[in-house]
Write a protein that holds these residues in place. Sequence first.
Motif, PDB file in Angstrom:
ATOM      1  N   SER A  90       0.853  -1.186   0.000  1.00 48.37           N
ATOM      2  CA  SER A  90       0.000   0.000   0.000  1.00 48.37           C
ATOM      3  C   SER A  90       0.888   1.235   0.000  1.00 48.37           C
ATOM      4  O   SER A  90       2.110   1.132   0.114  1.00 48.37           O
ATOM      5  CB  SER A  90      -0.942   0.001   1.214  1.00 48.37           C
ATOM      6  OG  SER A  90      -0.205   0.152   2.413  1.00 48.37           O
ATOM      7  N   CYS A  97      -3.813   3.939   5.490  1.00 46.05           N
ATOM      8  CA  CYS A  97      -2.550   3.297   5.861  1.00 46.05           C
ATOM      9  C   CYS A  97      -2.089   3.751   7.238  1.00 46.05           C
ATOM     10  O   CYS A  97      -1.623   2.947   8.051  1.00 46.05           O
ATOM     11  CB  CYS A  97      -1.474   3.605   4.824  1.00 46.05           C
ATOM     12  SG  CYS A  97      -1.712   2.767   3.241  1.00 46.05           S
ATOM     13  N   GLN A 102      -4.710  -0.702   5.783  1.00 48.77           N
ATOM     14  CA  GLN A 102      -4.050  -0.682   4.474  1.00 48.77           C
ATOM     15  C   GLN A 102      -4.894  -1.327   3.380  1.00 48.77           C
ATOM     16  O   GLN A 102      -4.743  -0.986   2.203  1.00 48.77           O
ATOM     17  CB  GLN A 102      -2.691  -1.397   4.548  1.00 48.77           C
ATOM     18  CG  GLN A 102      -1.688  -0.714   5.463  1.00 48.77           C
ATOM     19  CD  GLN A 102      -1.657  -1.325   6.847  1.00 48.77           C
ATOM     20  OE1 GLN A 102      -2.696  -1.752   7.368  1.00 48.77           O
ATOM     21  NE2 GLN A 102      -0.473  -1.389   7.448  1.00 48.77           N
ATOM     22  N   CYS A 105      -6.516   1.218   1.217  1.00 53.95           N
ATOM     23  CA  CYS A 105      -5.678   2.167   0.482  1.00 53.95           C
ATOM     24  C   CYS A 105      -6.046   2.159  -1.000  1.00 53.95           C
ATOM     25  O   CYS A 105      -6.170   1.095  -1.615  1.00 53.95           O
ATOM     26  CB  CYS A 105      -4.206   1.797   0.660  1.00 53.95           C
ATOM     27  SG  CYS A 105      -3.066   2.796  -0.306  1.00 53.95           S
ATOM     28  N   LYS A 108      -3.390   0.362  -3.183  1.00 54.68           N
ATOM     29  CA  LYS A 108      -2.946  -0.976  -2.783  1.00 54.68           C
ATOM     30  C   LYS A 108      -2.636  -1.839  -3.998  1.00 54.68           C
ATOM     31  O   LYS A 108      -3.190  -1.647  -5.090  1.00 54.68           O
ATOM     32  CB  LYS A 108      -4.004  -1.643  -1.913  1.00 54.68           C
ATOM     33  CG  LYS A 108      -5.353  -1.867  -2.561  1.00 54.68           C
ATOM     34  CD  LYS A 108      -6.296  -2.557  -1.583  1.00 54.68           C
ATOM     35  CE  LYS A 108      -7.725  -2.618  -2.112  1.00 54.68           C
ATOM     36  NZ  LYS A 108      -8.412  -1.317  -1.954  1.00 54.68           N
TER      37      LYS A 108
END
Length: 336
Positions: A90, A97, A102, A105, A108
């Motif tokens: 991420s 995050c 994460q 994100c 990612k």
Amino acid sequence: MRAALATAASEPLSLTDRDVPEPGPGEVLLKMIACGVCFTDLGLLQGHYPFARFPVVPGHEVTGTVVATGTGVTWPPEGTVVGAQFLNDSCGHCEYCRRGDQILCREKKITGIMVDGGYAEYAVFKAGFVTELPAGLDPVAAAPLMCAGITAFNGLRQAGAVPGSRVAVIGTGGVGALAIRYAAALGCRVAAIGRSRHGEDRAKRLGAEVFVATDEGDPGEALQQWAQGANVILSAAPSTAAAQTTFGGLAPDGTLVLCGYGPEPLTLPTSPMVLNRLHAMANPSGSPHDLRDTLEFSAAQGILPEFRPITLDQAPETLDAMAEGHGGIRSVITFG
């Protein structure tokens, strides 16, 4: 090294020889122990993911041993047995995050879809996105926990399942079977839902107190008769329609969580949602801390999936069988 490669959408998996990759800064090189075969891998080959980056080595249910580390890596040391999951990397600086989410994100990267995964004898992963296996957890049997396990466990807790909750699980395959076991271990009452009574005995052996067969009537009505509705309905079937037809089985303030779904849209009745404060959500696997919690809970409760070991050479035929609806219990590629 030997590897299986997805070269393009709608193309079959091909077996090939490649150079063993070298870990870059912040990365570790894993020698594979096992890699589970997931429906997501089949979706990659069928062209379901427009964000896929071909050619790519599939596989995101990975266990392996760290055999080399890149610059800047202080953990995990060489020799550590770790798991690697659906979430590969991420951005590290967005709000999600920074708070440890994460998986949410926007930048990612997904293992086995956007970057090379575990259908190979070696693979590199970001050091901060691998998780050490708890002591005593068999790394071959644990491989499916990296996706099916975290998806089921995190789906239950994201939907608010607590001891005493009434939980209904749609589907008794890889994710569904683990969801039944996790819910029962959490102290929930569990109902299992399937198309027919073919899987009833197995579902009850896993921890379900009742089984609802959708070919015998409205599953929503059956859940209302069971216990005045479910607090959580977790859909582990690869069908949006299956989740939709069960929505009427929610208790007030209940939550439908999609851990499995199909390409069709989800359409829900507005008035019952408003009058009963019903919720619908989805769960895309989880973040590194979610995987740690999943593995620790699985180890403490002795929860491991049923699986059959296969070789890397058997991966193409296994995916073909899954496409035809003959997948059976989860398959795990093992590496000698």
